[in-house]
Design a protein around this motif. Structure first.
Motif, PDB file in Angstrom:
ATOM      1  N   PRO A  89       0.783  -1.137  -0.069  1.00 46.67           N
ATOM      2  CA  PRO A  89       0.016  -0.047   0.136  1.00 46.67           C
ATOM      3  C   PRO A  89       0.922   1.285  -0.010  1.00 46.67           C
ATOM      4  O   PRO A  89       0.360   2.154  -0.702  1.00 46.67           O
ATOM      5  CB  PRO A  89      -0.831  -0.182   1.228  1.00 46.67           C
ATOM      6  CG  PRO A  89      -0.981  -1.595   1.441  1.00 46.67           C
ATOM      7  CD  PRO A  89       0.239  -2.191   0.978  1.00 46.67           C
ATOM      8  N   ILE A  90       1.978   1.245   0.531  1.00 48.20           N
ATOM      9  CA  ILE A  90       2.879   2.444   0.399  1.00 48.20           C
ATOM     10  C   ILE A  90       3.361   2.607  -0.715  1.00 48.20           C
ATOM     11  O   ILE A  90       3.476   3.697  -1.272  1.00 48.20           O
ATOM     12  CB  ILE A  90       4.090   2.257   1.569  1.00 48.20           C
ATOM     13  CG1 ILE A  90       3.529   2.323   2.932  1.00 48.20           C
ATOM     14  CG2 ILE A  90       5.236   3.152   1.384  1.00 48.20           C
ATOM     15  CD1 ILE A  90       4.497   1.825   4.095  1.00 48.20           C
ATOM     16  N   PHE A  91       3.753   1.353  -1.536  1.00 44.21           N
ATOM     17  CA  PHE A  91       4.160   1.900  -3.107  1.00 44.21           C
ATOM     18  C   PHE A  91       3.141   2.375  -3.849  1.00 44.21           C
ATOM     19  O   PHE A  91       3.258   3.276  -4.573  1.00 44.21           O
ATOM     20  CB  PHE A  91       4.664   0.129  -3.283  1.00 44.21           C
ATOM     21  CG  PHE A  91       5.857  -0.359  -2.929  1.00 44.21           C
ATOM     22  CD1 PHE A  91       6.813   0.400  -2.299  1.00 44.21           C
ATOM     23  CD2 PHE A  91       5.932  -1.688  -2.765  1.00 44.21           C
ATOM     24  CE1 PHE A  91       8.225  -0.230  -1.708  1.00 44.21           C
ATOM     25  CE2 PHE A  91       7.148  -2.360  -2.296  1.00 44.21           C
ATOM     26  CZ  PHE A  91       8.026  -1.463  -1.863  1.00 44.21           C
ATOM     27  N   LYS A  97       9.232   7.745  -1.969  1.00 45.23           N
ATOM     28  CA  LYS A  97       9.139   8.834  -2.804  1.00 45.23           C
ATOM     29  C   LYS A  97      10.144   9.442  -3.370  1.00 45.23           C
ATOM     30  O   LYS A  97      10.389   9.708  -4.627  1.00 45.23           O
ATOM     31  CB  LYS A  97       8.435   9.917  -1.942  1.00 45.23           C
ATOM     32  CG  LYS A  97       7.241  10.769  -2.709  1.00 45.23           C
ATOM     33  CD  LYS A  97       6.647  11.493  -1.782  1.00 45.23           C
ATOM     34  CE  LYS A  97       5.239  10.955  -1.733  1.00 45.23           C
ATOM     35  NZ  LYS A  97       4.421  11.840  -0.720  1.00 45.23           N
ATOM     36  N   GLY A  98      11.502   9.461  -2.500  1.00 49.38           N
ATOM     37  CA  GLY A  98      12.705  10.011  -3.018  1.00 49.38           C
ATOM     38  C   GLY A  98      13.359   9.074  -4.076  1.00 49.38           C
ATOM     39  O   GLY A  98      13.830   9.547  -5.149  1.00 49.38           O
ATOM     40  N   THR A 113       3.272   5.711  -5.846  1.00 50.43           N
ATOM     41  CA  THR A 113       3.291   5.593  -7.482  1.00 50.43           C
ATOM     42  C   THR A 113       1.894   5.828  -8.140  1.00 50.43           C
ATOM     43  O   THR A 113       1.838   6.195  -9.272  1.00 50.43           O
ATOM     44  CB  THR A 113       3.571   4.194  -8.003  1.00 50.43           C
ATOM     45  OG1 THR A 113       2.782   3.338  -7.262  1.00 50.43           O
ATOM     46  CG2 THR A 113       5.036   4.084  -7.622  1.00 50.43           C
ATOM     47  N   GLY A 114       0.881   5.618  -7.232  1.00 56.93           N
ATOM     48  CA  GLY A 114      -0.741   5.881  -7.896  1.00 56.93           C
ATOM     49  C   GLY A 114      -1.121   4.791  -8.493  1.00 56.93           C
ATOM     50  O   GLY A 114      -2.092   4.567  -9.040  1.00 56.93           O
ATOM     51  N   LEU A 143       8.860   5.871   5.597  1.00 51.09           N
ATOM     52  CA  LEU A 143       8.865   5.039   4.540  1.00 51.09           C
ATOM     53  C   LEU A 143       8.450   5.792   3.484  1.00 51.09           C
ATOM     54  O   LEU A 143       8.962   5.489   2.141  1.00 51.09           O
ATOM     55  CB  LEU A 143       8.155   3.673   4.884  1.00 51.09           C
ATOM     56  CG  LEU A 143       8.761   2.707   5.782  1.00 51.09           C
ATOM     57  CD1 LEU A 143       7.929   1.346   5.838  1.00 51.09           C
ATOM     58  CD2 LEU A 143      10.137   2.194   5.358  1.00 51.09           C
ATOM     59  N   LEU A 144       7.196   6.384   3.397  1.00 50.23           N
ATOM     60  CA  LEU A 144       6.667   7.217   2.406  1.00 50.23           C
ATOM     61  C   LEU A 144       7.713   8.153   1.848  1.00 50.23           C
ATOM     62  O   LEU A 144       7.784   8.029   0.530  1.00 50.23           O
ATOM     63  CB  LEU A 144       5.453   7.757   2.842  1.00 50.23           C
ATOM     64  CG  LEU A 144       3.910   7.142   2.706  1.00 50.23           C
ATOM     65  CD1 LEU A 144       2.816   7.846   3.357  1.00 50.23           C
ATOM     66  CD2 LEU A 144       3.704   6.765   1.243  1.00 50.23           C
TER      67      LEU A 144
END
Length: 224
Positions: free
Chosen positions: A167-169, A214-215, A173-174, A209-210
């Motif tokens: 879910p974080i990925f 994202k980075g 990324t959308g 983590l997000l």
């Protein structure tokens, strides 16, 4: 402290889903341990000493004896420490738990990584398709509250990567891979899992983590 547990150290990084598996297993067994935070950009002499082949975390060190690879470590914890069984007692069910855990690493996580971290559009689409197909197998395999029945077991520990990291990925990324409408049973399982007290206290904080992923995605896009 578990009776006669000896000295237990865990070399790892907080945000790793593979290290998290080991943390969960240790906590389920009630084992006290020392966590040694590694910097993977500058690997310690200790890590190179205890895991000279792969030079990766996690590494569990029990009475100066190192064990590497997250699923192997979880099995070792099950065999070395009594109480709160993690693997099923029946041989066939044990074999199934091992099979599906390996499936998660080889098929599910590999496909999700391809979908998330590949810049090539065709490869990314392929990764999404492979992820959906692999998750459907797990959806069909889930027969109760947890894969381990009413209690968290080996396969649930292995699949924490799906419940928490995927879910974080998706947020970064959308991509819409793991959703409640596509996989209702798996989604409900994931909510039960991440809200279980022991799992909750074992998971790394979500916001860092997000930011980290994202980075990574931004750096990938910039290198196009």
């Amino acid at each position: 402290m578990a009776e006669n547990q000896g000295e237990v150290k865990l070399l790892g990084v907080r945000g790793s889903p593979f290290v998290c598996r080991v943390v969960i297993a240790l906590k389920l067994k009630g084992i006290e341990y020392e966590f040694i935070e590694e910097n993977l950009g500058n690997k310690s002499d200790l890590l190179l000493k205890y895991n000279p082949i792969h030079k990766k975390v996690p590494v569990l060190v029990h009475n100066e004896k190192p064990v590497s690879e997250s699923l192997i470590i979880v099995e070792y914890i099950e065999e070395a420490f009594k109480g709160n069984p993690i693997l099923p007692t029946e041989p066939y069910q044990r074999a199934l738990a091992r099979f599906w855990s390996k499936f998660i690493d080889d098929k599910v996580f590999a496909a999700v990584r391809k979908a998330v971290f590949t810049l090539d559009e065709v490869e990314r689409e392929k990764g999404v398709e492979e992820s959906l197909e692999a998750l459907q197998f797990l959806e069909n395999e889930l027969k109760s509250k947890f894969f381990g029945g009413d209690e968290i077991g080996f396969l649930d520990i292995a699949a924490t990567i799906i419940a928490y990291w995927v879910p974080i990925f998706q947020e970064v990324t959308g991509l819409q891979i793991f959703t409640s409408d596509k996989f209702p049973k798996l989604y409900n399982w994931s909510q039960e899992l991440i809200n279980h007290p022991i799992i909750k206290e074992s998971l790394p904080p979500r916001e860092p983590l997000l930011a980290f992923f994202k980075g990574r995605i931004e750096a990938l896009s910039a290198s196009k």
